[in-house]
Design a protein around this motif. Sequence first.
Motif, short mmCIF file in Angstrom:
data_model
loop_
_atom_site.label_atom_id
_atom_site.label_comp_id
_atom_site.label_asym_id
_atom_site.label_seq_id
_atom_site.Cartn_x
_atom_site.Cartn_y
_atom_site.Cartn_z
N ASP A 114 0.86 -1.18 0.00
CA ASP A 114 0.00 0.00 0.00
C ASP A 114 0.90 1.22 0.00
O ASP A 114 1.70 1.42 0.91
CB ASP A 114 -0.86 0.06 1.28
N ALA A 252 -4.40 -6.65 6.88
CA ALA A 252 -4.28 -5.19 7.00
C ALA A 252 -3.11 -4.75 7.89
O ALA A 252 -3.07 -3.60 8.31
CB ALA A 252 -5.57 -4.61 7.56
N MET A 281 -8.97 2.81 12.27
CA MET A 281 -7.82 2.04 11.75
C MET A 281 -6.48 2.73 12.03
O MET A 281 -6.34 3.95 11.92
CB MET A 281 -7.98 1.82 10.24
C1 UVW Z 1 -8.03 -3.28 4.59
O1 UVW Z 1 -8.56 -2.19 4.70
C2 UVW Z 1 -8.66 -4.51 5.15
O2 UVW Z 1 -6.86 -3.46 4.00
P1 UVW Z 1 -6.19 -2.54 2.90
O3 UVW Z 1 -5.08 -1.82 3.55
O4 UVW Z 1 -5.69 -3.50 1.86
O5 UVW Z 1 -7.22 -1.60 2.33
#
Ligand code: UVW
Length: 338
Positions: A114, A252, A281
């Motif tokens: 990411d 994640a 998150m």
């Molecule tokens: C999730 O949000 C589950 O993972 P990612 O970072 O791939 O979006």
Amino acid sequence: MTTHQASRRSPAGEFPRYYQLFDRPDRLRGTAWGLWGPADQLGTLNHLTPARVLEARESILTGEVIPLNLPLTEFEPPIIAHRGSIQHTVFGLNDFHRDDRIDNLFLQASTQIDGLRHFGHPDHGFYNDADPNGLVAGKPGLGIQAVAERGIAGRGLLIDVGAYRDAVGRPIDQATNEQIPVADLDSTLEWQGSTIRPGDIIMIRTGWLKHIRADANRSDGALRSPGLSQTEESAAWLWDHQVAVAASDNIALEAWPATDSKLTVQAELSGAMPASSHTGMLHRILIPLLGLSIGELWALDELAAACAARRRYDVFLTAQPLNLLGGVGSPANAMAIL
Ligand code: UVW
């Protein structure tokens, strides 16, 4: 223990500690913005200096190569519903020729990196105050091409917290979104006899990928995976160890989904923004505020077995994302050289 107490104990040399990010004049509190320059696109990848890459050759002992990529088609049906299945077409212009094409390729559907476009912070925005209007296809801001043009290479360090927890009789509950505290990472490092170094590409193996690959019900819509705890201690630990990339074998890096997280942002608390699957998150601190690129769904089981056998968990690691202008993420194309 407060974040500040935790981070004061961390090794950081001259580099600002996490708590010091809250005290930089003229900078947004708690961010790394500007630290590597106002136009920086790489964030913590800046830790991968040529000197550190050179030093990482000490981790090559046998020359064994272990690729860390799952098949692009590993998850059928997809484990994240909106990241659909690829359609691969092989065709020929004549009987003695083949080309191929992929449609519906979601770059983060399997083993991935990411990049810094992936998440902004709802109260503060994207890394280095990037203009969100520039974060579109065909424009470069925070795109994965910046990482591809640099390349990722350096010392990789496997942190096999899944094996550690098994060994001490406290197995991680792989069917849940169990939050793994950084104390377990420290204990794992001690158990392995490993030392984390500035610039390391860390690979946290929870054991979840092995579990989910064996689970026939994995697409039942109630996906859960254990991972790093949604706490500032997690962010401080990664920052203070000067981690260049944090990768994992789970969905994640952090526990998924985030529940009862203290990281819920002001915009959501005030109702200005509706809650979503991203509420709480850790991603929202790591990517936009600290500039940390994240690896997910890395295939670490074979590497874990090899590291356990040789009783060393450091490797030479490369990962080369696709050179896609404005890409959000990419297949990781990661490999360990032992
Ligand atoms: C999730 O949000 C589950 O993972 P990612 O970072 O791939 O979006």
